[in-house]
Design a protein around this motif. Structure first.
Motif, PDB file in Angstrom:
ATOM      1  N   GLU A   1      -2.690   5.491   5.285  1.00 49.60           N
ATOM      2  CA  GLU A   1      -4.139   5.505   5.188  1.00 49.60           C
ATOM      3  C   GLU A   1      -4.705   4.302   4.550  1.00 49.60           C
ATOM      4  O   GLU A   1      -5.653   3.669   4.982  1.00 49.60           O
ATOM      5  N   ASP A   2      -4.100   3.837   3.437  1.00 52.89           N
ATOM      6  CA  ASP A   2      -4.483   2.704   2.643  1.00 52.89           C
ATOM      7  C   ASP A   2      -4.369   1.568   3.588  1.00 52.89           C
ATOM      8  O   ASP A   2      -5.147   0.618   3.560  1.00 52.89           O
ATOM      9  N   MET A   3      -3.133   1.375   4.388  1.00 50.88           N
ATOM     10  CA  MET A   3      -3.040   0.146   5.180  1.00 50.88           C
ATOM     11  C   MET A   3      -4.070   0.241   6.007  1.00 50.88           C
ATOM     12  O   MET A   3      -4.471  -0.944   6.533  1.00 50.88           O
ATOM     13  N   CYS A   4      -4.187   1.282   6.644  1.00 50.80           N
ATOM     14  CA  CYS A   4      -5.179   1.403   7.746  1.00 50.80           C
ATOM     15  C   CYS A   4      -6.740   0.980   7.389  1.00 50.80           C
ATOM     16  O   CYS A   4      -7.309   0.196   7.790  1.00 50.80           O
ATOM     17  N   ALA A   5      -7.162   1.107   5.848  1.00 55.81           N
ATOM     18  CA  ALA A   5      -8.329   1.073   5.540  1.00 55.81           C
ATOM     19  C   ALA A   5      -8.171  -0.461   5.173  1.00 55.81           C
ATOM     20  O   ALA A   5      -9.489  -1.256   5.342  1.00 55.81           O
ATOM     21  N   TYR A   6      -7.324  -1.301   4.714  1.00 57.02           N
ATOM     22  CA  TYR A   6      -7.110  -2.547   4.485  1.00 57.02           C
ATOM     23  C   TYR A   6      -7.268  -3.176   6.006  1.00 57.02           C
ATOM     24  O   TYR A   6      -7.957  -4.332   5.767  1.00 57.02           O
ATOM     25  N   ILE A   7      -6.896  -2.756   7.041  1.00 54.77           N
ATOM     26  CA  ILE A   7      -6.880  -3.394   8.166  1.00 54.77           C
ATOM     27  C   ILE A   7      -8.387  -3.283   8.795  1.00 54.77           C
ATOM     28  O   ILE A   7      -8.762  -4.180   9.714  1.00 54.77           O
ATOM     29  N   GLY A   8      -8.786  -2.329   8.427  1.00 57.35           N
ATOM     30  CA  GLY A   8     -10.117  -2.051   8.800  1.00 57.35           C
ATOM     31  C   GLY A   8     -10.251  -1.098  10.337  1.00 57.35           C
ATOM     32  O   GLY A   8     -11.230  -1.008  11.014  1.00 57.35           O
TER      33      GLY A   8
ATOM     34  N   TYR B   1       1.088  -1.055   0.092  1.00 52.98           N
ATOM     35  CA  TYR B   1       0.006   0.016   0.181  1.00 52.98           C
ATOM     36  C   TYR B   1       0.767   1.303  -0.055  1.00 52.98           C
ATOM     37  O   TYR B   1       1.859   1.196   0.606  1.00 52.98           O
ATOM     38  N   ALA B   2       0.360   2.101  -0.670  1.00 46.39           N
ATOM     39  CA  ALA B   2       1.285   3.443  -0.818  1.00 46.39           C
ATOM     40  C   ALA B   2       1.330   4.255   0.431  1.00 46.39           C
ATOM     41  O   ALA B   2       2.178   5.082   0.398  1.00 46.39           O
ATOM     42  N   THR B   3       0.164   4.634   1.070  1.00 48.64           N
ATOM     43  CA  THR B   3       0.125   5.203   2.396  1.00 48.64           C
ATOM     44  C   THR B   3      -0.197   4.530   3.560  1.00 48.64           C
ATOM     45  O   THR B   3      -0.811   3.461   3.331  1.00 48.64           O
TER      46      THR B   3
END
Length: 493
Positions: free
Chosen positions: A424-431, A420-422
């Protein structure tokens, strides 16, 4: 074996092994079994013990846990002698088969020798190919066997001199114990990446991967084996034990692997003079300073995240609670034929403590995130238990690079930080509602008290920074005709 295998530990980092050896004690085998039991966290796939009774060597090697094989008198009676060494293994090189279980043993011109090794040789494959081309016959796929062949082919006289000669040809990380008819030898690589300590029990020398193995048998800690040092303990003809130290290699700065403090070492161990438990609490304290959040409860992801979560709670003033309960009686692999049951894999290992979570803003503190697959399941489990918010705080930096020194890590493209580029993207993936990692300086100050020196890093930290402390010969050889590998090498080395 039939059925479908569910690996409950697939999203964790795993160490390769732990070593233990004792010289001159009448209960050598039993003490070695106890020492290996204390080191079980370093490897759960196999365990082995070799002893010598003054006339011949004896070996017991088994797949599985120490307690499954070395607790009965019958087994220990098959391991007579006043000198013993042992090994617990998690394989990062070589298959999980009995022929790879250490200690490995060979009869050489200078007599029998057993050897066990924690770490990984980064030129092990290159050396193996060369040895086989010269006529060597390899019985295992473990890189430790390469050292035995090098000892056998050395032109030096005496087992200790041959052992030192062999170490001069290898690269990578190793904490190694070897045993001959009269000697117990401990050695660490020139960078000191893997830990090894010297202990004493009633005047009998001990080598062990961690101090917790000394504590379990009532031995005292003498000192760390230094980086690049070979320590030779020998029983003389009159029964006296002598200890000599050799430093045959070009001096290098010690660079202990940071993951010993983050994850691998037992919390009650002292590694390179630093309390592992205190370091992990400091990681949590620094994380609370760097990434504060308004919340109602701090919850560790057990067991690795517990000391850091305590530190985070103490620094932030937010209450600490065991919001996740770990089932310690689940083995590495759970066999179950139905998809519906396999899908519950995380709940076999962890369950939410609803009473401490429901309606609350929860901070989950973990020691590290590798792929992120377990994290997203735990976040969902906490939400299902009624949490109002779920925030993830990780007590180490993002992992960008693979390890080649004895830690089982995925290929770089499978690591969460590279997918993930950011943030925030990682956080969204983890939920999660928010996600934050400890900085590299925050980790360094937690362990050593000083920020990272980019020109002379105090620790081995390549999984975070890409700064590998040794050549990666085998990886370079594999990547010569592979553009993808070459690109990765340019980033890594």
């Amino acid at each position: 074996m039939t059925g479908l295998s569910l690996d409950l530990y697939g999203d964790t980092l795993r160490e390769e092994c732990g070593v233990f050896g004792i010289l001159g004690h009448p209960d050598a085998a039993a003490l070695t079994a106890l020492g290996l039991h204390a080191l079980q966290h370093r490897g759960q796939e196999a365990a082995g013990i070799v002893t010598y009774d003054g006339e011949q060597f004896f070996s017991e090697r088994h797949l599985g846990l120490v307690g499954d094989h070395y607790t009965d008198a019958a087994t220990l009676n098959r391991l007579p002698g006043r000198m013993a060494m042992g090994h617990v293994r998690y394989s990062t090189t070589g298959e999980t088969v009995l022929r790879n279980v250490q200690p490995l043993f060979a009869e050489l011109e200078v007599g029998g020798i057993a050897i066990a090794h924690n770490g990984n040789l980064t030129n092990g494959l290159a050396l193996r190919k060369r040895l086989i081309a010269q006529g060597a016959i390899c019985q295992s796929t473990s890189d430790t066997e390469v050292v035995l062949h090098l000892i056998a082919r050395s032109q030096r006289s005496g087992s200790a001199d041959r052992f030192i000669d062999a170490l001069g040809a290898i690269e990578g990380a190793y904490a190694m114990v070897a045993m001959t008819r009269t000697k117990l030898i401990g050695a660490r690589d020139p960078n000191g990446i893997r830990p090894l300590v010297l202990g004493d029990l009633d005047g009998k020398p001990i080598f062990a991967s961690e101090t917790c193995a000394l504590d379990i048998i009532g031995a005292k800690f003498v000192r760390d084996v230094e980086n690049g040092e070979i320590v030779v303990a020998e029983i003389q003809k009159d029964g006296e034990i002598t200890i000599e130290s050799y430093k045959p290699f070009k001096p290098k700065r010690e660079r202990m692997c940071l993951f010993e403090y983050v994850y691998f070492a037992r919390p009650d161990s002292v590694v390179a003079g630093r309390s592992v438990y205190a370091a992990r609490k400091n990681m949590g304290r620094n994380l609370a300073k760097e990434a504060p959040v308004e919340a109602d409860v701090i919850v560790p992801v057990p067991d690795g995240g517990t000391p850091a979560a305590l530190g985070y709670a103490q620094e932030s003033g937010i209450p600490f609670e065991y919001g996740i309960i770990r089932n310690h009686y689940v083995g590495r692999t759970f066999i179950e034929p139905t998809q519906s049951i396999r899908a519950l894999g995380v709940k076999l290992k962890h369950s939410a403590n609803r009473h401490e979570i429901e309606g609350k803003r929860v901070v989950l503190v973990d020691d590290s995130i590798v792929r992120g697959t377990t994290s997203l399941k735990i976040v969902q489990m906490i939400r299902d238990a009624g949490a109002k918010e779920v925030h993830i705080r990780v007590a180490s930096p993002m992992i960008y690079h693979s390890d080649y020194y004895g830690i089982d890590t995925p290929d770089p493209e499978k690591l969460l930080a590279n997918q993930y580029a950011t943030l925030e993207d990682m956080c969204a993936y983890i939920g999660a509602d928010s996600l934050a990692f400890l900085s590299i300086d925050g980790l360094y100050t937690a362990v050593g008290g000083e920020k990272r020196d980019p020109k002379k890093p105090q620790f081995t930290d390549h999984y975070f920074t890409g700064d590998y402390p040794t050549p990666l010969t085998d990886l370079q050889d594999r990547g010569k005709n592979d553009p993808k590998q070459i690109s990765m090498l340019r980033e890594a080395v």
